[in-house]
Design a protein around this motif. Structure first.
Motif, short mmCIF file in Angstrom:
data_model
loop_
_atom_site.label_atom_id
_atom_site.label_comp_id
_atom_site.label_asym_id
_atom_site.label_seq_id
_atom_site.Cartn_x
_atom_site.Cartn_y
_atom_site.Cartn_z
N HIS A 274 0.82 -1.22 0.00
CA HIS A 274 0.00 0.00 0.00
C HIS A 274 0.85 1.27 0.00
N ARG A 275 2.03 1.20 -0.60
CA ARG A 275 2.92 2.37 -0.62
C ARG A 275 2.36 3.53 -1.44
N LEU A 276 1.47 3.23 -2.37
CA LEU A 276 0.86 4.28 -3.18
C LEU A 276 -0.64 4.41 -2.90
N GLY A 277 -1.05 3.90 -1.74
CA GLY A 277 -2.46 3.98 -1.36
C GLY A 277 -3.33 3.10 -2.23
N ALA A 278 -4.58 3.52 -2.41
CA ALA A 278 -5.53 2.75 -3.20
C ALA A 278 -5.11 2.75 -4.67
N VAL A 279 -5.34 1.62 -5.35
CA VAL A 279 -4.99 1.45 -6.76
C VAL A 279 -6.26 1.18 -7.56
N THR A 280 -6.48 1.96 -8.60
CA THR A 280 -7.65 1.79 -9.46
C THR A 280 -7.19 1.33 -10.84
N VAL A 281 -7.69 0.18 -11.27
CA VAL A 281 -7.31 -0.37 -12.58
C VAL A 281 -8.11 0.33 -13.67
N LEU A 282 -7.41 0.83 -14.68
CA LEU A 282 -8.04 1.61 -15.75
C LEU A 282 -8.19 0.86 -17.06
N ASP A 283 -7.53 -0.28 -17.18
CA ASP A 283 -7.51 -0.98 -18.47
C ASP A 283 -7.52 -2.48 -18.22
#
Length: 420
Positions: A274-283
């Protein structure tokens, strides 16, 4: 640039060139521009029906396939007058690299300041690089572009080598260059064998947005199933996008690809703590098998391999296209030097110099990446300890870090004149 579909009544002499390049990807196009700028008559043959649309490339959502271009590759592309077009579209500089072992405490941080460079490299969509090179191709009158053309045969001709196209056309030149990819049909037609090694990994690629700005840092975590890279993208001036390259086992790749975007985003976030917080997949997440390849030889009389046709490397260090661009630069340098001296472009001695200069460098990088793959792909307790001790040692030893940085940024070894 000469028209691709010439009149059927054209003279046979129109089908003879100084160099034929088969494969119009980034490496083949770069080689064509390098030669075309010197006035060499080049036929660039590719199966694609059309060039990329320069008006739409590099706009909107980033494409899945990207490359980490080193400063040396940037200098080459600047020399080819392609970089300004790329920079006007989308290039994403990164100043830091953070690498860690997810199973231990070992971690290494690299910075551009340590390398004495303004940046460590740029993450660039492959289509942006290719479209910029294609813009240059259209400006060079000595280049003939043969699109929608598939090669069916390779023959010896009276004036060198001859390729036979699917539609029956025959093109001849003293030198034919295969730049047609890892599964190069032209390499097979030439009878050059390839050593292959299954890495046991599938590369899963997608694009994501992240909650925490990436800070122009490339991140790579070595997980039990393989390395996961978050490559920073600059989109509309913001630092909330990353390109994902997850090298993992085939079963795990299938499982991840089948997840819905929300679940995949959670898996990605957890994989890097979680070093970059939440991750949202776009593709969509797309996988491709990772096979390490190396041609047993790079040249034959009147014939040469460049790029993936000559070597294929694990994406662990992001060096694949950089190695290919250096192939193009070195081959062009040898050909242009020989041309000025009146030596034939298909001369075995000319091609042997190219092979000597590139095969050793490429083999060294292939061996290095294979060593990393084996070291970080093992869950043996002793190797886990060695990894953590080694990474900690590297982070403290400035001279060793500098050597690794020089390797990663393409600074080691003599630069071709075309890159200076």
């Amino acid at each position: 640039m000469k028209d691709a579909d010439e009149e059927s009544t054209a003279h046979a002499a129109d089908d003879h060139h100084e160099v034929i390049i088969v494969g119009g990807g980034m490496v083949g196009a770069a080689l064509a521009v390098l030669l075309g700028e010197a006035g060499v008559e080049v036929a660039l043959v590719d199966a694609r029906p059309a060039l990329l649309d320069g008006e739409t490339v590099g706009c909107g959502r980033p494409a899945r396939r990207v490359s980490a271009l080193t400063p040396v590759s940037q200098r080459l592309l600047e020399g080819l007058k392609a970089w300004p077009w790329m920079a006007a579209r989308r290039v994403s500089p990164y100043r830091y690299m953070r690498v860690w072992d997810a199973e231990g405490s070992g971690e290494v941080d690299f910075s551009a300041d340590e390398a004495g460079l303004p940046v460590l490299g740029h993450i660039v969509e492959n289509d942006v690089t290719l479209a910029a090179l294609e813009q240059r191709l259209t400006m060079l009158p000595s280049i003939r572009l043969c699109l929608e053309a598939r090669v069916e045969g390779l023959e010896d001709g009276a004036e060198g080598r001859c390729i036979v196209l699917e539609d029956g056309r025959r093109l001849s030149a003293p030198l034919v260059v295969a730049a047609d990819g890892a599964r190069s049909p032209l390499r097979d037609l030439a009878g050059i064998a390839v050593s292959e090694r299954e890495t046991g990994h599938v590369g899963l690629v997608t694009t994501v947005s992240v909650e925490v700005p990436h800070g122009r840092a490339a991140r790579q975590a070595f997980l039990p199933t393989g390395p996961l890279a978050f490559l920073p993208l600059a989109v509309d001036g913001e630092e909330h996008h990353c390109s994902i390259v997850w090298s993992t086992s085939p079963d795990e790749a299938r499982r991840l690809a089948d997840l819905d975007p929300g679940a995949l985003g959670e898996a990605l976030a957890a994989a890097i703590d979680h070093r970059l917080g939440a991750v949202t997949v776009l593709d969509e997440a797309v996988g491709f098998p990772l096979v390490q390849r190396h041609a047993e030889r790079y040249t034959l009389p009147g014939f040469a391999l460049v790029g993936d046709a000559a070597h294929g490397i694990h994406p662990l260090a992001g060096q694949g296209v950089n190695l290919g661009l250096m192939d193009a630069a070195v081959l062009a340098e040898e050909l242009l030097t020989s041309r000025r001296r009146g030596v034939g472009l298909g001369d075995e001695r000319v091609l042997a110099r190219y092979a000597r200069r590139r095969r050793g460098d490429n083999a060294g990088m292939l061996a290095l990446m294979d060593g990393f793959r084996l070291l970080f792909g093992s869950d043996h307790p002793a190797l886990t300890l060695a990894r953590n001790l080694g990474m900690g040692g590297v982070d403290r030893l400035v001279p060793l870090k500098r050597i690794l940085l020089q390797q990663a940024t393409g600074q080691r070894g003599r630069l071709p004149a075309t890159c200076r």
